[in-house]
Structure formats: C-alpha cells, structure tokens
Design a protein around this motif. Structure first.
Motif, PDB file in Angstrom:
ATOM      1  N   LEU A 321      40.384  42.986  44.812  1.00 30.15           N
ATOM      2  CA  LEU A 321      39.294  42.357  44.073  1.00 30.15           C
ATOM      3  C   LEU A 321      39.015  43.161  42.808  1.00 30.15           C
ATOM      4  O   LEU A 321      38.937  44.389  42.857  1.00 30.15           O
ATOM      5  CB  LEU A 321      38.037  42.292  44.935  1.00 30.15           C
ATOM      6  N   ILE A 322      38.872  42.481  41.683  1.00 30.67           N
ATOM      7  CA  ILE A 322      38.667  43.172  40.408  1.00 30.67           C
ATOM      8  C   ILE A 322      37.447  42.615  39.681  1.00 30.67           C
ATOM      9  O   ILE A 322      37.015  41.487  39.922  1.00 30.67           O
ATOM     10  CB  ILE A 322      39.909  43.062  39.492  1.00 30.67           C
ATOM     11  N   LYS A 323      36.930  43.440  38.778  1.00 29.23           N
ATOM     12  CA  LYS A 323      35.770  43.037  37.970  1.00 29.23           C
ATOM     13  C   LYS A 323      35.887  43.683  36.592  1.00 29.23           C
ATOM     14  O   LYS A 323      36.187  44.875  36.474  1.00 29.23           O
ATOM     15  CB  LYS A 323      34.489  43.486  38.664  1.00 29.23           C
ATOM     16  N   ASN A 324      35.678  42.878  35.550  1.00 30.51           N
ATOM     17  CA  ASN A 324      35.733  43.342  34.152  1.00 30.51           C
ATOM     18  C   ASN A 324      37.098  43.939  33.781  1.00 30.51           C
ATOM     19  O   ASN A 324      37.190  44.830  32.948  1.00 30.51           O
ATOM     20  CB  ASN A 324      34.628  44.379  33.885  1.00 30.51           C
ATOM     21  N   ILE A 325      38.141  43.464  34.433  1.00 30.02           N
ATOM     22  CA  ILE A 325      39.511  43.845  34.084  1.00 30.02           C
ATOM     23  C   ILE A 325      40.165  42.633  33.435  1.00 30.02           C
ATOM     24  O   ILE A 325      40.097  41.529  34.000  1.00 30.02           O
ATOM     25  CB  ILE A 325      40.301  44.299  35.327  1.00 30.02           C
ATOM     26  N   PRO A 326      40.786  42.782  32.251  1.00 27.26           N
ATOM     27  CA  PRO A 326      41.357  41.626  31.555  1.00 27.26           C
ATOM     28  C   PRO A 326      42.386  40.889  32.410  1.00 27.26           C
ATOM     29  O   PRO A 326      43.331  41.493  32.912  1.00 27.26           O
ATOM     30  CB  PRO A 326      42.001  42.241  30.306  1.00 27.26           C
ATOM     31  N   THR A 327      42.168  39.577  32.611  1.00 30.02           N
ATOM     32  CA  THR A 327      43.038  38.800  33.491  1.00 30.02           C
ATOM     33  C   THR A 327      44.236  38.191  32.769  1.00 30.02           C
ATOM     34  O   THR A 327      45.192  37.766  33.418  1.00 30.02           O
ATOM     35  CB  THR A 327      42.238  37.669  34.150  1.00 30.02           C
ATOM     36  N   HIS A 328      44.216  38.160  31.434  1.00 28.11           N
ATOM     37  CA  HIS A 328      45.320  37.525  30.712  1.00 28.11           C
ATOM     38  C   HIS A 328      46.602  38.351  30.750  1.00 28.11           C
ATOM     39  O   HIS A 328      47.666  37.859  30.405  1.00 28.11           O
ATOM     40  CB  HIS A 328      44.911  37.264  29.253  1.00 28.11           C
ATOM     41  N   CYS A 329      46.506  39.603  31.164  1.00 28.56           N
ATOM     42  CA  CYS A 329      47.699  40.454  31.207  1.00 28.56           C
ATOM     43  C   CYS A 329      47.919  41.018  32.605  1.00 28.56           C
ATOM     44  O   CYS A 329      48.443  42.106  32.772  1.00 28.56           O
ATOM     45  CB  CYS A 329      47.587  41.584  30.184  1.00 28.56           C
ATOM     46  N   LEU A 330      47.480  40.224  33.619  1.00 30.05           N
ATOM     47  CA  LEU A 330      47.610  40.668  34.999  1.00 30.05           C
ATOM     48  C   LEU A 330      48.933  40.223  35.604  1.00 30.05           C
ATOM     49  O   LEU A 330      49.455  39.158  35.279  1.00 30.05           O
ATOM     50  CB  LEU A 330      46.476  40.089  35.847  1.00 30.05           C
TER      51      LEU A 330
END
Length: 648
Positions: A321-330
């Motif tokens: 689970l992640i928060k405030n991590i950029p999702t466009h480069c995941l």
C-alpha cells in the motif's frame, strides 16, 4: 424428430451432470463454454466484470484481478456513489476520472514474473534513479532464509527495501540472518508462538533509517514495524505489517486506523504486508479493510493472486500500500521465488530523471599506495630530510616534511577505486545462482503445459520441477555446511581464525556506521567531510555553550583563580623522553585505529621519525606550549594520522 434426439441436444450441467432443459436457466463459462444450471452456478460459477467464469478456469487462467477502481470508473457519471470511492478522492468529477484511471492502471498493469523476466525488465531501467520494494512471507527464517538469501543474490538490480513476515525469531537473533549489502531491523515474535509471528525490514547500506517504536505493535491481532528513511530529495515512511489469521479483524482495523492517523496527509508512505484478508472475496471483512486504507489515502498496488496452497483457491492476501508516491512511473507485480506458499511482491518507482543514475554506496578511493618499495623510498627520503636537522624544534616544519615526503613517494598520480565490502554470505556460489535460473525454466515449462484437460499440467514436467526444486533446497543447505566445514578444517589450530568463523555464523560483527549523514538538510557521503563536520561540532560546543549563557555583564576571566590554592612549583617532575620510548609506544599502537595513513605504515617509519618526535615532545613540556595543530585536528592526510600518535 424423435424424443431421444431432442433430449440429446440439451446441454449437460457440469456440476450436477443433469440436462438443462430450460435455456433461461443455463449459465455458461466465458472461457471454456461449460454449462451450468443457475442453481448449480451459485457454487461453481463466479461473475467477474459482468462475465461468467467457472471456478476451474478462474484457478487455471488466473482470471481474477483486484481493482476497486474499475467499477467506480463506470459509475462515475451516475448521480449515486454507493461505494463512496469518488468522495474519498476529490469533489471535482473530471479530476476524479483522471485519478481513478491512474489508480486503475496501476492495478491492471500488475504482473507475475520469474526472476529471469524481472532481471530482463530491470536491466532496461538501469539508467533511471529508482526506489524499489519487495515483500515476502518467508514462513520461518530457520527453514527458508538461506534459500531467500540465494534468491536475492540471483537478482541483478537489488531491492532498496525488503520486508519479511513470519520470521519466527526474536530480534536478538537478527544478526544470524544477514544479506549482502543490507542492514536489518527486526521486531520480536510473540512469546507464546513458535510459528506465524515476527516481521523485519532490510535496507540497502546507503540508506539511513530510524525505527519508530511508537508504531511498533506485537500482539495476537497485529504485528507492525515502521521506519523513517531519509533520502536526498525527500523522506519516506516504510512499514511492514502482519495480521495473524486467528486474530480479531475488528481490532486489527482499529489498530491500523490508529497507526495511519499518526502520519500527515503529505507524508510519503509505503506499507508492505501479509494481511490475511482475501481481496478477491468481497466479504464484510475485506470491505472494512478496504475502507480503512482507502480513507487514509492509501493505494493498493497488487491485484493478482499472492498465495496458493495445493488443492486450495488462489488468494490475494499480501499487498503493498502506498501514499503520495507518483503512480505514473510505478512497476508492480509478483515474483516466482518458490520459497513459501506466498509469492514475493515487488514495487519500483522512478525518483529522478532518466539521465540520473542511481547512487550506490560510493567506492573507496585509494589515493596512496603503501607498497614495500614506496615505504622504502619514504624511509630514505625522511632520513635525508630529518637528519639534516638533528635538533629539530619546529613542529610545523616537521609536519610539512612528513606531508611532502608521503606525497612524493606514496601518492598515486591517478586515484584508484575499490568496492571492497565484507561478504556476509560467502557460501552462495555462482553455481547455486545458476541453479535458480534452471529451476525457474523448469517451472515455466510445467506451467505452460496446463490446460482444461490437464489443470495441474503435464505430470512428468511437474515431477521434474518438484524434484529439482527439492534438490536445490538441499544443495543450498549442504553448500553452506560444506563451506564452513572446510573453513574450520583450514583454521585448525588457529584460535583467532576459528573465533572469527564462529562469530560470522553467530552474525556477530562490529556495528557498522552509516555511509551517509544528513547535515543541514544535505546528504553527505564523503568521509572526510563527515569527519570534519563532527570535529567542528564538538570543537564548537564550549564556545556555543558560553554564548548561550553570556549576558551583558562582563565576565571576569581570572575568576577561576579564586578557587585555586597557592601554586607549588616543585609539585611534579617529568623526565625527558627519548627515541627508544617513542619506538616502544609506536610498536604498541593498535593497527585497527582509524587513520588516513595506516598505523602499519607509521610502524614501518618508526625508527626514522622517533628522534625528531622525542625532541618535539620535550620542547612542548619544557616550554609549556602545546602546538595548535594538536588542539584542533586539520583535514590533511598527514595530520590525521600523526595527531593521534603524538597525543598518545
């Protein structure tokens, strides 16, 4: 047309083996076209995204994918929002659509990879600056850690952070389980449980982290371990959570809410864990868990199955689970590691631009070479320089001569670099790593043979994989045993070497200082700069303390004399030192003392410098003046080696 022909044309229900005579009562599997009565389909068929699949196809083809944002996108234009997902994101409909599409894409792109496929994928991203996470329910360090350590060695691009659950050990024993290039932090397992307890985190050596004790829980409902990691561009909170399956789910959710409430809305957060809540099954417990992390702004990143026991359904009970991590480069997914019934999870995200390369631990720079030839030349040069002045009384001049002589004879024209690091698992050979690749190929071959007729795959291929996997597990254990048996045999009669081997098996090693320090919000890895900053800090303590307590009143600098008794000029006598005493002192210096010039080199020039050192020391005692360079260390290579020597 006769009655027999009519009956023959009716489809047969796969579940009850009876004919389906009324067509509206028929339910068909979209994948294999198997037919079921509506009544039978309640147990044998599952609807996924408005399409029906039989349970056999769901297990065989991994049809299910957890994605709560998929249906929300379809319902976004409707007036009602029964699930409340939109309101958790934003009040702007257009913005909600973009965010939901972004979140949904992360889960749709989640994939299952073998180690070779993961190495191939990450090899194309080596030029990027990334941060990567991995999680595994290891099902016991004692039984599976050696296989896990070998698997990590087989991965080319090492993970930045690794989380483990069900370690089944106390934190006092964490040094027994070390990974090359990693530092670890463990949380204790439950006292009354031999199995199914304990969590841990491993960090690459270049990362500085701080354990957050206030967020660490160990009870029958939840086990958690949280840290704060300081990066160059930002800080990130990283945690690992394990929910015992026998625990109270309500208490687990309440404790999780309490933990998440401690973080700010802007904090970057990554939580890895085995939550033992199947997100494929939309039960009341899974919905409550989903609501708990979504309300705190956390995004699930794993959508495919993560746990599978033979003769059991595949479940999605592990997640990151992640928060405030950029999702466009995941990049997210699972890895086939064959260590336990759980798959390894991975998550990688880009933290810099493409032309920025990752910054590993800086290699050690070799500026000087202290070979026998160079030491011989140094002794000869020092002899000529120092013995020209038999009565040497200039301390600064002495330092300059030493400095210039070392530069002239030992300094390299082009500094060399070395990545020498202590190998923590030297028994892991290239042969074992290659064997892991072969095991993965056998697994791929077997899994590709699965079909409707052979849901478990070709029996021969399955048996080949099973035998090789078991053989590899035994080889890993035997390889470690044989390595240390050989080492103990070679060290026979050498107590020091034997104790060194024993300590390596015990995981006992000197505490390693972090390679990077954060000073004035700047990450510094240069050892000389770090040493100088520490020196400046300690030297400024007295001055800053005086300033903080100074007032406008003038300080009487002779006030201390009021507390002194009358001086006695004949109270102490010290005889002059001589070169022989200096030689003996240098001989007894500890070779392990930190110094830019090795103590072993100082010992080799012992007889050359002892006469000058004795003269300089006697001058200091007789004059009552201490050289300024000995009061505050300077950053020159020569000074940092000689100052501790002269102080002794």
């Amino acid at each position: 047309m006769n009655m027999n022909e009519t009956n023959f044309s009716y489809p047969v229900c796969v579940q009850c083996q009876k004919r389906i005579q009324i067509q509206p009562n028929k339910v068909s599997c979209h994948k294999c076209n198997s037919n079921f009565h509506k009544k039978c389909a309640k147990k044998a068929v599952r609807e996924f995204r408005c399409i029906n699949y039989c349970l056999q196809c769901i297990q065989l083809y991994d049809v299910l994918r957890y994605n709560p944002y998929y249906d929300a996108l379809k319902e976004l234009d409707e007036k009602t929002d029964d699930d409340g997902i939109k309101s958790l994101i934003t009040d702007d409909p257009s913005e909600s659509t973009e965010i939901l599409e972004e979140f949904s894409k992360v889960l749709e792109d989640c994939k299952n990879l073998t180690l070779s496929e993961y190495n191939s994928e990450t090899s194309t991203k080596k030029s990027m600056q990334t941060l990567s996470f991995s999680f595994l329910n290891i099902d016991g360090n004692a039984s599976n850690f050696d296989s896990f350590a070998t698997t990590i060695e087989a991965i080319d691009s090492k993970f930045s952070v690794i989380g483990l659950a069900e370690t089944n050990i106390f934190s006092d024993n964490q040094n027994l389980y070390q990974l090359n290039g990693y530092n670890s932090v463990y949380s204790d397992k439950l006292d009354d449980k031999k199995k199914g307890s304990g969590v841990a985190l491993y960090f690459r050596n270049q990362f500085s982290f701080q354990k957050l004790d206030e967020l660490t829980y160990t009870n029958k409902d939840i086990e958690s371990l949280f840290t704060k990691v300081v990066l160059e561009t930002h800080d990130i909170f990283i945690g690992v959570i394990y929910r015992p399956p026998s625990g109270d789910i309500t208490k687990f959710n309440d404790t999780l809410c309490e933990i998440l409430s401690k973080f700010k809305t802007t904090d970057r957060l990554c939580i890895m864990g085995d939550f033992n809540i199947n997100l494929f099954c939309q039960s009341s417990s899974s919905k409550k868990f989903e609501e708990t992390f979504m309300c705190s702004g956390l995004l699930p990143t794993i959508s495919i199955y993560t746990h599978h026991k033979p003769a059991c359904q595949k479940t999605c009970i592990d997640n990151i689970l992640i928060k405030n991590i950029p999702t466009h480069c995941l990049s997210t997914g699972t890895l086939e590691t064959h260590i336990s019934h759980h798959k390894s999870l991975f998550l990688t995200y880009k933290t810099g631009t493409d032309d920025q390369k990752p910054k590993p631990s800086p290699p050690t720079k070799l500026t000087y070479s202290y070979s026998d030839a160079n030491i011989g030349a140094l002794n000869e040069l020092l002899h000529n320089e120092l013995y020209i002045r038999k009565n040497f009384h200039d301390f600064d001049g002495f330092i300059n001569i030493i400095h210039k002589s070392i530069d002239s004879t030992c300094k390299l024209k082009t500094p060399k670099t070395t990545n020498r690091t202590k190998e923590r698992n030297p028994w892991i050979t290239k042969g074992l790593i290659n064997a892991i690749s072969k095991r993965d190929k056998l697994y791929d071959t077997w899994r590709k043979s699965t079909s409707k007729k052979l849901p478990e795959g070709d029996p021969t291929l399955r048996e080949n994989f099973r035998k090789y996997r078991n053989m590899l597990s035994n080889l890993i254990k035997l390889g470690k045993q044989r390595f240390y048996k050989t080492k103990f045999r070679e060290a026979e009669g050498d107590k020091k070497c034997i104790w060194k081997l024993i300590n390596s098996l015990r995981g006992k090693s000197p505490t390693k200082i972090s390679n990077t320090f954060r000073i004035n919000n700047t990450s510094i890895s240069c050892k000389k700069t770090i040493a100088r900053k520490f020196n400046e800090y300690f030297c400024s303590l007295a001055e800053n303390l005086n300033k903080s307590h100074m007032h406008n009143d003038k300080i009487d600098e002779t006030a201390f004399q009021k507390y002194l008794s009358s001086p006695s000029e004949s109270s102490m006598f010290m005889s002059d030192t001589d070169p022989d005493e200096i030689v003996n002192i240098i001989k007894n210096l500890d070779n392990q003392k930190s110094s830019d010039i090795p103590i072993t080199v100082i010992k080799k020039i012992n007889y050359t410098i002892s006469t000058s050192l004795s003269t300089l020391y006697n001058d200091c005692i007789q004059s009552g003046k201490f050289p300024d360079v000995l009061k505050k260390e300077k950053s020159t290579d020569c000074d940092s080696a000689l100052i501790p020597l002269l102080r002794s």
